[in-house]
Write a protein that holds these residues in place. Sequence first.
Motif: not given
Length: 260
Positions: A105-120, A173-178
């Motif tokens: 899971g990826i939350d809202s916000g600019t820092t959390a969005a960078e997790v999506a950008h960093a996914l391979p 169900r999600i294993r990890m929420l950012f």
Amino acid sequence: MSVQTSRYESAPRRRTQIMAALRRAGFLSVAELSAQLGVSQMTVRRDLRQLAESHEVTLVHGGVSLPPGGVAGPGFASRAQSHTQAKLAIGAAAAALVQPGDTIGIDSGTTAAEVAHALPAEFEGCVVTHSVPVLGHMLSRPRARVIGIGGELLHDNQALVGFAALDLTRRLRIRMLFLGAGAVDERGVYVRSEIELSAKHALMEIADEIVLVVDASKLTATAPVQVCGLDRIDTVVVDAPLPEAVATTVRRNGIRVITA
């Protein structure tokens, strides 16, 4: 007589200054406003009550915030340009925790969005999110499955929020929420508006692990609405050492800290 007249004439000017400061910050304490305006806290509270009666602000414990939907602080695009290198590093460090076939899971916000950008690019797992920028970015990750959580659009956060999130997420169900945040201290994690809580709490309830992603500016920021205590957090990814009070609470709760 002239002193009293001057005091009353200055009240509209003070309230204008309060609204200007509040639109920049999103939340201000009575003590902060008293110091900024050079008047007593009693005078500030009187001004805040009048602003609340006209529905321009929402009174909260110890201070005041903008009502849901109000324009608070810089917009998403502007915030995304602040602390850029720190957010990129945090996003990369957080994405390194993701396994190839994960459901996250990826939350809202600019820092959390960078997790999506960093996914391979070859990521083939599943992303669950209510963040509009994350949904847009995942269009460039066609191998991944993406589940968007619906709701009302919160323009300032570019997120879909509200109780519509509850119906969908309770079946997931999600294993990890950012998880993102507006502010963090030893008591917990905070955001600027109560309207953000429903989607955040819904995602937290279905996560096996909660990873808080925050740049160092959030460790000295203030925000009025508590999302959770630090005891709900499993991992913190940050770009600088934690303040001692926060570090003590983190150690006491056995929370893993990753410094990007």
